[in-house]
Design an enzyme around this catalytic site. Structure first.
Site, short mmCIF file in Angstrom:
data_model
loop_
_atom_site.label_atom_id
_atom_site.label_comp_id
_atom_site.label_asym_id
_atom_site.label_seq_id
_atom_site.Cartn_x
_atom_site.Cartn_y
_atom_site.Cartn_z
N HIS A 56 0.82 -1.31 0.14
CA HIS A 56 -0.24 0.02 -0.03
C HIS A 56 0.95 1.20 0.17
O HIS A 56 0.82 2.08 -0.91
CB HIS A 56 -1.01 0.03 1.19
CG HIS A 56 -1.90 -1.17 1.27
ND1 HIS A 56 -2.65 -1.51 -0.01
CD2 HIS A 56 -2.13 -2.32 2.14
CE1 HIS A 56 -3.26 -2.81 0.38
NE2 HIS A 56 -2.84 -3.04 1.72
N ASP A 66 -5.06 -8.38 -3.21
CA ASP A 66 -5.28 -8.16 -1.78
C ASP A 66 -6.38 -8.73 -1.47
O ASP A 66 -6.62 -10.00 -1.15
CB ASP A 66 -5.05 -6.70 -1.54
CG ASP A 66 -5.25 -6.41 -0.19
OD1 ASP A 66 -5.52 -7.04 0.45
OD2 ASP A 66 -5.12 -5.42 0.14
C1 NGQ Z 1 -5.52 -7.71 6.25
N1 NGQ Z 1 -6.29 -5.66 4.66
O1 NGQ Z 1 -4.68 -7.90 6.77
O2 NGQ Z 1 -6.51 -8.38 5.58
C2 NGQ Z 1 -5.90 -6.01 6.00
C3 NGQ Z 1 -6.79 -5.71 6.99
C4 NGQ Z 1 -5.72 -4.87 8.95
C5 NGQ Z 1 -5.87 -4.71 4.21
N2 NGQ Z 1 -4.97 -3.99 4.90
C6 NGQ Z 1 -6.45 -5.68 8.52
N3 NGQ Z 1 -6.44 -4.37 3.15
O3 NGQ Z 1 -4.87 -4.11 8.33
O4 NGQ Z 1 -5.41 -4.70 10.51
ZN ZN Z 2 -3.20 -7.05 2.82
#
Ligand code: NGQ
Ligand code: ZN
Length: 464
Positions: free
Chosen positions: A275, A326
């Site tokens: 990101h 993702d």
């Molecule tokens: C994840 N997803 O780990 O799946 C994360 C969300 C977080 C993204 N960052 C959970 N898109 O960042 O705490």
């Molecule tokens: Zn992720």
């Protein structure tokens, strides 16, 4: 006999488009010859359209494919990344090993059909629903290894270190209990997984989830342990995706996440900064100069309301980047490129932002950059049509109505990325010199997708 060569009237090499290219490879699927201006030897297959390198997908949480489309409603006065995350935790809490394997197998088949030839799996659901390790502690990692092997997908497995719910060591929440490992326990898992990955040509790395989830001492110890095991192993981390995370990091340390990371961790070309949405120009320039790859996930970043990556500043410092799907709100390599370019056009009110003087065709320029960055982040030899790299190739369908009779292969690739339905213009997908997708279809398409649907049905029945 398995083919060992392919003749392409037009092929996209790392240096640009070349004519009459004879590509050959060895038993391991590694390219041994790339000869331009060649004549097609008798018996060698001619590609039916321009050949472009297969795209490495540098960021995936496979299980999230199961709830695509199911979080698109407003649950509170205002929805956000954080409200989405609570819904996502509900699915993460319920998923079984069998469901994960079926969902990942279906997803990898979809990815191959959409032009991805390898994937970096940022894998954090480790334990049973109560947070207890499975009898085989590597159980869920093995589900992903089997899914990739079955689909014929290249894999970089990145077990995720997750220890805290926020900056400053706040304890994990109940919804995070399946993710938690001590640093020593993670290093033991890596030891165990290393030979299993090597046996199927997969690469093993480590993903400290985020600065929110991994305290400084753990980060340092885990990196030391990883690199004692394999000095070139890749390291992926979520960084600065949301402004709330930037604010929390500032409150904790007085520094922004990327700034903190650059000052406290040995960030270099082994790293993928997933990101990296919210960087100051100074952070961006410094991070780019480390050689780390920015892991951009345009469809998910849009879906989750993250913000817009500042590509011009990153590119000005020669920053490397690649794309990931993702959360799999969209599973299509060309579409991620299109969305990335469009986000830049909307932000800058310019066009062809990711093109360059050397490579003015934006689809060509983006494909080459994303393959190079994706390969670096994958730490596998998947950097395009060059000797020593895997024969991971996508053959465009030159007979597709949007591509047919166009004057140049650049124009055909542009039509594929910006004007076709994207999936529809893919004729063949090869991984390591083997055809995995023919006429747009993977051999396992029906079985793998019915498996995904059945697993999703079960999962939904068990998700509150
Ligand atoms: C994840 N997803 O780990 O799946 C994360 C969300 C977080 C993204 N960052 C959970 N898109 O960042 O705490
Ligand atoms: Zn992720």
């Amino acid at each position: 006999m398995k083919p060992r060569s392919l003749f392409a009237e037009h092929a996209l090499l790392p240096t640009g488009w070349a004519r009459d290219v004879l590509l050959s490879w060895n038993d391991q699927g590694l390219i041994t010859g790339v000869k331009a201006q060649a004549t097609c030897p008798e018996g060698v297959t001619r590609a039916t359209g321009p050949v472009v390198p297969g795209m490495p997908n540098l960021h995936s949480h496979a299980f999230q494919r199961a709830f695509g489309g199911l979080t698109e409603y407003r649950g509170a006065a205002q929805d956000s990344f954080w409200s989405w995350r609570s819904l996502m935790y509900g699915f993460a809490a319920a998923i079984t090993p069998e469901q994960l394997e079926a969902i990942a197998t279906g997803l990898y088949v979809e990815m191959l059909e959409a032009g991805y030839t390898s994937v970096c799996e940022f894998h954090y659901v480790h334990h049973d629903p109560e947070g207890r390790p499975y009898a085989d502690d590597a159980n869920l990692s093995m589900c992903l290894l089997r899914a990739a092997a079955r689909a014929g997908m290249g894999l970089t497995l990145l077990p995720v270190l997750y220890q805290t719910s926020g900056f400053g060591g706040t304890p994990p929440s109940v919804g995070q209990r399946r993710f938690i490992r001590s640093t020593d326990n993670m290093l033991a898992l890596l030891q165990k997984l290393k030979p299993l990955c090597e046996a199927q040509g997969a690469r093993l790395g480590l993903a400290p989830h985020s600065l929110r989830a991994v305290p400084p001492d753990s980060l340092r110890e885990a990196l030391a342990g990883l690199h004692a095991l394999d000095v070139t192993a890749p390291v992926h981390i979520h960084i600065a995706e949301q402004t709330a995370e930037v604010d929390a990091c500032l409150a904790w340390s007085g520094q922004r996440p990327v700034q903190w990371l650059l000052e406290h961790a040995p960030v270099d070309a082994r790293w993928c900064l997933v990101h990296a949405t919210h960087m100051s120009a100074e952070e961006s320039t410094r991070a780019a100069r480390t050689g780390a790859v920015a892991g951009l996930c345009p469809s998910t970043e849009a879906n989750l309301g993250d913000g817009i990556f500042d590509a011009p500043t990153w590119l000005q410092a020669n920053g490397r980047w690649g794309v990931g799907s993702d959360s799999h709100a969209c599973v299509n390599a060309a579409e991620e490129l299109m969305l990335l370019e469009y986000s830049q056009r909307l932000a800058t009110r310019q066009r062809n932002v990711l093109a360059s003087a050397a490579q003015p065709s934006v689809a060509t320029s983006m494909t080459l950059q994303a393959v190079a960055g994706g390969a670096q982040a994958s730490a596998r030899p998947v950097a395009g049509l060059a000797v020593g790299q895997q024969a991971d190739m996508v053959v465009l369908d030159a007979q597709h109505p949007l591509l047919r009779d166009l004057p140049t292969p650049e124009a055909m690739l542009s039509a594929h990325v910006f004007a076709s339905h994207r999936q529809s213009a893919l004729q063949q997908v090869w991984v390591a010199g083997r055809v995995q997708v023919q006429s747009g279809h993977h051999v396992l398409h029906d079985a793998a997708l019915s498996g995904l649907v059945a697993a999703r049905r079960q999962l939904l029945e068990n998700t509150p």
